[in-house]
Enzyme design. Sequence first.
Site, PDB file in Angstrom:
ATOM      1  N   ASP A   1      25.114  19.580  19.243  1.00  0.00           N
ATOM      2  CA  ASP A   1      26.463  19.015  19.164  1.00  0.00           C
ATOM      3  C   ASP A   1      27.325  19.716  20.204  1.00  0.00           C
ATOM      4  O   ASP A   1      27.579  20.913  20.122  1.00  0.00           O
ATOM      5  CB  ASP A   1      27.004  19.267  17.745  1.00  0.00           C
ATOM      6  CG  ASP A   1      28.129  18.326  17.390  1.00  0.00           C
ATOM      7  OD1 ASP A   1      28.715  17.735  18.313  1.00  0.00           O
ATOM      8  OD2 ASP A   1      28.426  18.206  16.188  1.00  0.00           O
TER       9      ASP A   1
ATOM     10  N   ASP B   1      27.892  12.936  22.804  1.00  0.00           N
ATOM     11  CA  ASP B   1      27.882  14.400  22.750  1.00  0.00           C
ATOM     12  C   ASP B   1      27.031  14.960  21.608  1.00  0.00           C
ATOM     13  O   ASP B   1      27.234  16.097  21.196  1.00  0.00           O
ATOM     14  CB  ASP B   1      29.320  14.925  22.623  1.00  0.00           C
ATOM     15  CG  ASP B   1      29.965  14.524  21.314  1.00  0.00           C
ATOM     16  OD1 ASP B   1      29.405  13.666  20.618  1.00  0.00           O
ATOM     17  OD2 ASP B   1      31.022  15.072  20.990  1.00  0.00           O
ATOM     18  N   GLU B   2      26.102  14.197  21.127  1.00  0.00           N
ATOM     19  CA  GLU B   2      25.383  14.616  19.939  1.00  0.00           C
ATOM     20  C   GLU B   2      23.975  14.054  19.915  1.00  0.00           C
ATOM     21  O   GLU B   2      23.779  12.885  20.231  1.00  0.00           O
ATOM     22  CB  GLU B   2      26.161  14.079  18.728  1.00  0.00           C
ATOM     23  CG  GLU B   2      25.932  14.800  17.454  1.00  0.00           C
ATOM     24  CD  GLU B   2      26.602  14.061  16.301  1.00  0.00           C
ATOM     25  OE1 GLU B   2      27.732  13.586  16.481  1.00  0.00           O
ATOM     26  OE2 GLU B   2      25.970  13.973  15.257  1.00  0.00           O
TER      27      GLU B   2
END
Length: 487
Positions: free
Chosen positions: A31, A146-147
Amino acid sequence: MTGGTPVAGETLPGAGDEGDDAPDRVVCHVDMDCFYASCERLRHDDLDGEPVVVGMGYEPGESIGAVATASYEAREFGVESAMPVSEALALLPRRADADPDDPDAPDPEETGRYVPVDLDFYEDVAAEVKAVLRDCADTRREVSIDEAYLDVTDRTSWAAAGGGGNPADGDDDPADPPPSGAAGPAEARTLAEGYARHVKDRIEREAGVPASVGVAPNMSAAKVASDADKPDGLVVVPPGSVAEFLAPLPTADVHGVGPVTEETLSELGIDTAGDLAAADRDRLADALGERGPELSRRAAGDDDREVTPTGLPKSLSRESALPTTADESTKRETVSALAADVARRARERGCLYRTIGIKAVEPPFDVNTRARSLPGPVDDPDLVEEVALDLLAEFDDARVRKLGVRVSKLDFAETDQATLGGFDAGGGDGGDGRDREAAPEARGGPDGGKLTDWVDGPPDRGDGDGPTGGRDRRDADEGQATLGDWD
DNA sequence: TCTGGGGTCCTAGGACCC
DNA sequence: TCTGGGGTCCTAGGACCC
């Protein structure tokens, strides 16, 4: 409690604790920390260490838009994601408005830097992150820009680092190492932790942005672990420690528990993940539907979902806020523009769509959706606009603050699909509900078909009506890789 | 304070078919 | 003809996530 002497190889095939002799998986959840703000720092050195607010719909000097990401320094001032920029500015004035010589101006020490979102740039940075992830794991699920989840079971293991033995052999042996932050006694460290650190360091080194990583034997625990020590965190939850790790956390920390569910649970006297894990699942089902028992299982550390690649999208949409208006031509122009954009994106991605819908939000926050399905999948921008405008007519007199257009029932048909054949002129589907292919004239657009009739609503709802037959047209949504869950 | 924008999944009721 | 059940599709709304 630590007297157990795990022996490698002691567990024979077939003697697994849960009827499954597969080794415990090693799942990482990666993350990125305040990703947009980190990206901005990557190209603007002067933002280092400063409170940074990245605003969506924000324009320099204005106070419109909402906070997409706030750096941790900005969060110190109370600025949060999804907050209106106007509110963020009240908590953290703009640096540009500071003036040391003006007693009425904000103290520069208590101001922040506001920048508009630049998604193209963030996607370039994300591509570098993904390149690292691709290198580090064969099995990945990219959840968002973003993960991502990685299954790295075949790259590492829960074995203790630096020694023999197998302290984490998948049972609930109390000798298994406890959850750990990055630090901890060397004998408690696992190979998995070392691998996760390697991934984390490579992201920072090669993409230039910081990440938090959670490591656990399943996805939901890894997700919670990555959140547990942000930013720049590395939290390892070995098998056998998952329930213990989760138990003290508030229910809101469980993935899938939002404000509404948190409140519902609270009314049931359930405040922590431990409470949730121990709660009566029938009672949860009564209060929350099928989601309830599932959340309870997750809270108990029980989650056997495989890490599967993200499937193709199921819908495409565009929406935009506007100053609240009842003006018909403004609304129609907005919807036309959104429709054109959605249709363009669908075409770019090579997908057909069978349902066209709109969204109209009336103040204060009354969300209305309307949708209409077509008899077959199409790629037809004019039709998107026509149907969207027709659906909008219901809201001709309404004051709206936001409008949206969506296409769904997507069909990423490859060109070679056209060779499948199997459509029957009779209009029936043989009774098994499965057609191999849409009627060909439904594909390219309204020519030859009756699609334009649908602008004014479904024509005759009779069955087997000529050229538009074929409801389910595909054996399965291949390539979708759906999980049947809420990731 | 006049709350982005892009998604996913679930549920419920009605239509329709067998 | 009456009654009923099972299944699927459609639409609308809601909760949640990033």
